[in-house]
Design a protein around this motif. Structure first.
Motif, PDB file in Angstrom:
ATOM      1  N   SER A  35      47.772 -10.739  90.583  1.00  0.00           N
ATOM      2  CA  SER A  35      46.754 -11.762  90.844  1.00  0.00           C
ATOM      3  C   SER A  35      45.362 -11.264  90.484  1.00  0.00           C
ATOM      4  CB  SER A  35      46.814 -12.173  92.320  1.00  0.00           C
ATOM      5  OG  SER A  35      46.097 -13.344  92.530  1.00  0.00           O
ATOM      6  N   VAL A  36      45.061 -10.020  90.886  1.00  0.00           N
ATOM      7  CA  VAL A  36      43.735  -9.439  90.602  1.00  0.00           C
ATOM      8  C   VAL A  36      43.567  -9.218  89.103  1.00  0.00           C
ATOM      9  CG1 VAL A  36      42.231  -7.436  91.012  1.00  0.00           C
ATOM     10  CG2 VAL A  36      43.581  -8.382  92.896  1.00  0.00           C
ATOM     11  N   LEU A  37      44.622  -8.729  88.454  1.00  0.00           N
ATOM     12  CA  LEU A  37      44.566  -8.474  87.010  1.00  0.00           C
ATOM     13  C   LEU A  37      44.354  -9.766  86.220  1.00  0.00           C
ATOM     14  CD1 LEU A  37      44.813  -5.952  85.197  1.00  0.00           C
ATOM     15  CD2 LEU A  37      47.221  -6.512  84.879  1.00  0.00           C
ATOM     16  N   MET A  38      45.044 -10.832  86.630  1.00  0.00           N
ATOM     17  CA  MET A  38      44.877 -12.140  85.971  1.00  0.00           C
ATOM     18  C   MET A  38      43.437 -12.638  86.115  1.00  0.00           C
ATOM     19  SD  MET A  38      47.742 -13.347  84.601  1.00  0.00           S
ATOM     20  CE  MET A  38      47.685 -15.123  84.652  1.00  0.00           C
ATOM     21  N   ALA A  39      42.881 -12.484  87.316  1.00  0.00           N
ATOM     22  CA  ALA A  39      41.497 -12.915  87.560  1.00  0.00           C
ATOM     23  C   ALA A  39      40.529 -12.099  86.715  1.00  0.00           C
ATOM     24  CB  ALA A  39      41.158 -12.773  89.041  1.00  0.00           C
ATOM     25  N   PHE A  40      40.834 -10.820  86.568  1.00  0.00           N
ATOM     26  CA  PHE A  40      40.004  -9.900  85.789  1.00  0.00           C
ATOM     27  C   PHE A  40      40.062 -10.263  84.299  1.00  0.00           C
ATOM     28  CE2 PHE A  40      39.817  -5.807  83.402  1.00  0.00           C
ATOM     29  CZ  PHE A  40      38.500  -5.453  83.673  1.00  0.00           C
ATOM     30  N   LEU A  41      41.263 -10.529  83.782  1.00  0.00           N
ATOM     31  CA  LEU A  41      41.443 -10.784  82.349  1.00  0.00           C
ATOM     32  C   LEU A  41      41.058 -12.202  81.933  1.00  0.00           C
ATOM     33  CD1 LEU A  41      44.894  -8.999  81.798  1.00  0.00           C
ATOM     34  CD2 LEU A  41      42.648  -8.166  81.092  1.00  0.00           C
ATOM     35  N   ILE A  42      41.429 -13.199  82.752  1.00  0.00           N
ATOM     36  CA  ILE A  42      41.231 -14.603  82.345  1.00  0.00           C
ATOM     37  C   ILE A  42      39.921 -15.182  82.873  1.00  0.00           C
ATOM     38  CG2 ILE A  42      42.193 -16.951  82.527  1.00  0.00           C
ATOM     39  CD1 ILE A  42      44.979 -15.654  82.436  1.00  0.00           C
ATOM     40  N   LEU A  43      39.587 -14.854  84.122  1.00  0.00           N
ATOM     41  CA  LEU A  43      38.361 -15.425  84.714  1.00  0.00           C
ATOM     42  C   LEU A  43      37.144 -14.508  84.579  1.00  0.00           C
ATOM     43  CD1 LEU A  43      39.963 -16.746  88.043  1.00  0.00           C
ATOM     44  CD2 LEU A  43      39.440 -18.088  85.999  1.00  0.00           C
ATOM     45  N   ASN A  44      37.385 -13.306  84.034  1.00  0.00           N
ATOM     46  CA  ASN A  44      36.315 -12.298  83.886  1.00  0.00           C
ATOM     47  C   ASN A  44      35.657 -11.937  85.216  1.00  0.00           C
ATOM     48  OD1 ASN A  44      36.565 -12.127  81.022  1.00  0.00           O
ATOM     49  ND2 ASN A  44      35.471 -14.073  80.869  1.00  0.00           N
ATOM     50  N   GLU A  45      36.461 -11.936  86.289  1.00  0.00           N
ATOM     51  CA  GLU A  45      35.923 -11.510  87.583  1.00  0.00           C
ATOM     52  C   GLU A  45      35.720  -9.998  87.557  1.00  0.00           C
ATOM     53  OE1 GLU A  45      38.225 -12.746  90.961  1.00  0.00           O
ATOM     54  OE2 GLU A  45      37.965 -14.885  90.535  1.00  0.00           O
ATOM     55  N   GLU A  46      34.636  -9.557  88.171  1.00  0.00           N
ATOM     56  CA  GLU A  46      34.358  -8.121  88.216  1.00  0.00           C
ATOM     57  C   GLU A  46      35.213  -7.486  89.304  1.00  0.00           C
ATOM     58  OE1 GLU A  46      30.541  -5.096  88.641  1.00  0.00           O
ATOM     59  OE2 GLU A  46      30.675  -6.858  89.922  1.00  0.00           O
ATOM     60  N   VAL A  47      36.010  -6.498  88.920  1.00  0.00           N
ATOM     61  CA  VAL A  47      36.829  -5.763  89.895  1.00  0.00           C
ATOM     62  C   VAL A  47      36.502  -4.281  89.725  1.00  0.00           C
ATOM     63  CG1 VAL A  47      39.149  -5.345  90.797  1.00  0.00           C
ATOM     64  CG2 VAL A  47      38.657  -7.498  89.608  1.00  0.00           C
ATOM     65  N   VAL A  48      35.834  -3.716  90.727  1.00  0.00           N
ATOM     66  CA  VAL A  48      35.351  -2.332  90.620  1.00  0.00           C
ATOM     67  C   VAL A  48      36.393  -1.339  91.127  1.00  0.00           C
ATOM     68  CG1 VAL A  48      32.924  -3.019  90.778  1.00  0.00           C
ATOM     69  CG2 VAL A  48      34.169  -2.436  92.873  1.00  0.00           C
ATOM     70  N   PHE A  49      36.130  -0.053  90.888  1.00  0.00           N
ATOM     71  CA  PHE A  49      37.069   1.015  91.238  1.00  0.00           C
ATOM     72  C   PHE A  49      37.486   0.970  92.711  1.00  0.00           C
ATOM     73  CE2 PHE A  49      37.526   5.253  93.177  1.00  0.00           C
ATOM     74  CZ  PHE A  49      38.693   5.660  92.551  1.00  0.00           C
ATOM     75  N   TRP A  50      36.515   0.772  93.619  1.00  0.00           N
ATOM     76  CA  TRP A  50      36.824   0.793  95.053  1.00  0.00           C
ATOM     77  C   TRP A  50      37.722  -0.390  95.455  1.00  0.00           C
ATOM     78  CZ3 TRP A  50      36.724   5.121  97.270  1.00  0.00           C
ATOM     79  CH2 TRP A  50      35.764   6.077  96.952  1.00  0.00           C
ATOM     80  N   GLN A  51      37.588  -1.510  94.726  1.00  0.00           N
ATOM     81  CA  GLN A  51      38.479  -2.648  94.996  1.00  0.00           C
ATOM     82  C   GLN A  51      39.922  -2.304  94.616  1.00  0.00           C
ATOM     83  OE1 GLN A  51      35.711  -5.681  93.068  1.00  0.00           O
ATOM     84  NE2 GLN A  51      36.896  -6.980  94.448  1.00  0.00           N
ATOM     85  N   TRP A  52      40.076  -1.678  93.437  1.00  0.00           N
ATOM     86  CA  TRP A  52      41.418  -1.257  93.019  1.00  0.00           C
ATOM     87  C   TRP A  52      41.986  -0.245  94.016  1.00  0.00           C
ATOM     88  CZ3 TRP A  52      44.134  -4.076  90.021  1.00  0.00           C
ATOM     89  CH2 TRP A  52      43.564  -4.784  88.954  1.00  0.00           C
ATOM     90  N   SER A  53      41.127   0.629  94.545  1.00  0.00           N
ATOM     91  CA  SER A  53      41.565   1.617  95.549  1.00  0.00           C
ATOM     92  C   SER A  53      42.069   0.906  96.798  1.00  0.00           C
ATOM     93  CB  SER A  53      40.414   2.560  95.930  1.00  0.00           C
ATOM     94  OG  SER A  53      39.891   3.185  94.784  1.00  0.00           O
ATOM     95  N   GLY A  54      41.329  -0.126  97.226  1.00  0.00           N
ATOM     96  CA  GLY A  54      41.731  -0.902  98.405  1.00  0.00           C
ATOM     97  C   GLY A  54      43.063  -1.598  98.190  1.00  0.00           C
ATOM     98  N   ILE A  55      43.253  -2.145  96.981  1.00  0.00           N
ATOM     99  CA  ILE A  55      44.508  -2.831  96.630  1.00  0.00           C
ATOM    100  C   ILE A  55      45.671  -1.826  96.667  1.00  0.00           C
ATOM    101  CG2 ILE A  55      45.740  -3.898  94.671  1.00  0.00           C
ATOM    102  CD1 ILE A  55      42.839  -5.175  94.054  1.00  0.00           C
ATOM    103  N   ALA A  56      45.429  -0.628  96.120  1.00  0.00           N
ATOM    104  CA  ALA A  56      46.456   0.430  96.134  1.00  0.00           C
ATOM    105  C   ALA A  56      46.820   0.810  97.568  1.00  0.00           C
ATOM    106  CB  ALA A  56      45.949   1.661  95.373  1.00  0.00           C
ATOM    107  N   LEU A  57      45.814   0.853  98.456  1.00  0.00           N
ATOM    108  CA  LEU A  57      46.069   1.196  99.865  1.00  0.00           C
ATOM    109  C   LEU A  57      46.916   0.121 100.550  1.00  0.00           C
ATOM    110  CD1 LEU A  57      42.656   2.665 101.122  1.00  0.00           C
ATOM    111  CD2 LEU A  57      44.847   3.859 100.996  1.00  0.00           C
ATOM    112  N   ILE A  58      46.652  -1.155 100.248  1.00  0.00           N
ATOM    113  CA  ILE A  58      47.432  -2.247 100.854  1.00  0.00           C
ATOM    114  C   ILE A  58      48.890  -2.149 100.407  1.00  0.00           C
ATOM    115  CG2 ILE A  58      47.749  -4.766 100.944  1.00  0.00           C
ATOM    116  CD1 ILE A  58      44.626  -4.964 100.715  1.00  0.00           C
ATOM    117  N   ILE A  59      49.105  -1.863  99.118  1.00  0.00           N
ATOM    118  CA  ILE A  59      50.484  -1.708  98.612  1.00  0.00           C
ATOM    119  C   ILE A  59      51.145  -0.493  99.265  1.00  0.00           C
ATOM    120  CG2 ILE A  59      51.872  -1.225  96.547  1.00  0.00           C
ATOM    121  CD1 ILE A  59      49.739  -2.893  94.980  1.00  0.00           C
ATOM    122  N   LEU A  60      50.377   0.608  99.412  1.00  0.00           N
ATOM    123  CA  LEU A  60      50.891   1.810 100.081  1.00  0.00           C
ATOM    124  C   LEU A  60      51.326   1.482 101.510  1.00  0.00           C
ATOM    125  CD1 LEU A  60      51.295   4.940 100.195  1.00  0.00           C
ATOM    126  CD2 LEU A  60      48.937   5.087 101.018  1.00  0.00           C
TER     127      LEU A  60
END
Length: 298
Positions: A259-284
């Protein structure tokens, strides 16, 4: 056996990926001027038609009649399905006010809400494993929603609808695994969709100004129904029995990065490093919650 597990992982991953694509296309529909009522109504109308066709096809192909739903089954499934309708309405309203990359993180609060609901309804005190997972989810959410930037302005309406979507989605997951398990998944999907449609059509009747723009059926409705209402339940219902709830939940968490990747690629939403870190923590956290560290624990 190994091939069976791999097949199950593939099916669940594909189902979760389908769900992950939805919010981005809802956002595109909003940009084209469609309303939440139009988006949800078209998705549910196509969805019900699609699942009806699947039920008819199964009846023709399987000469042995599957267990028919009793009136009690139908009532229970339709009541359970109302939370499905609420999830769609609340989540799509959330996407209207905030970025998709933040909306999906709010939806993932089902992780700790599920633990809380289980505690309240089953009187089952959460294990240390689950408590650790919840703490990780909350910290991951803090990073993924950029709350560490104290100047960030998140629209409170988006947060409100996002938390409501997570609450109703938690209810859907909880009831879907307990209601009318004896009948086919296609029948279960149909009656839950009909229950959800009651909510969606009521919402549309009260919020839509003027008539529905029928162009939505041509431009977005079919896509949203296929990837949100028809394909994922079939794939998830086929995949979960092959790999079990624990591994299935871990694989299904793919919905979040997709979902985040689609928003990043298609909607050009800004997703910074710390957001990706947070997403990784939720999956963990989802992985930790569903791993069996002890033979005694389920």
């Amino acid at each position: 056996m190994k091939n069976n597990v791999l097949k199950g992982v593939f099916l669940v991953a594909l189902g979760a990926t389908s769900y992950g694509m939805l919010a981005t296309f809802v956002k595109l529909a909003y940009k084209d001027g469609y309303t939440t009522a139009e988006v949800t109504s078209s998705q549910f109308i196509y969805g019900i038609l699609g699942v009806l066709l699947i039920n008819l096809f199964q009846k023709i192909v399987n000469k042995e009649i599957a267990q028919k739903a009793s009136s009690k089954n139908i009532f229970q499934l339709m009541v359970a399905g109302t939370s499905l309708g609420m999830t769609s309405v609340f989540y799509y309203l959330c996407v209207k006010y905030i970025d998709v990359s933040i909306a999906i993180v709010l939806l993932m609060q089902t992780v700790w809400m599920g633990v809380l609901l289980e505690w309240i309804l089953d009187k089952k005190r959460p294990s240390t494993q689950k408590i650790i997972s919840v703490i990780i989810v909350l910290f991951g959410t803090f990073l993924a929603t950029k709350l560490y930037e104290f100047t960030i302005q998140l629209d409170w309406r988006g947060i409100f609808w996002g938390i409501l979507a997570a609450a109703s989605f938690t209810t859907t997951m909880f009831t879907a695994n307990k209601v009318a398990l004896g009948i086919s998944s296609a029948q279960r999907s149909l009656y839950m969709l009909l229950g959800g449609a009651v909510i969606v059509f009521t919402f549309s009747a009260f919020t839509q100004v003027g008539s529905l723009n029928i162009e939505i059926f041509k431009n977005y409705g079919l896509f949203l129904a296929l990837f949100g209402t028809i394909i994922p339940p079939i794939l998830l219902n086929a995949g979960f029995p092959k790999i079990g709830l624990g591994l299935g939940s871990i694989v299904a968490s793919l919905e979040l990065p997709v979902s985040v990747l689609m928003a990043f690629l298609i909607l050009n939403e800004e997703v910074v490093f710390w957001q990706w870190s947070g997403i990784a923590l939720i999956i963990l956290a989802i992985v930790i919650m569903n791993l069996n560290f002890s033979k005694k624990e389920h």
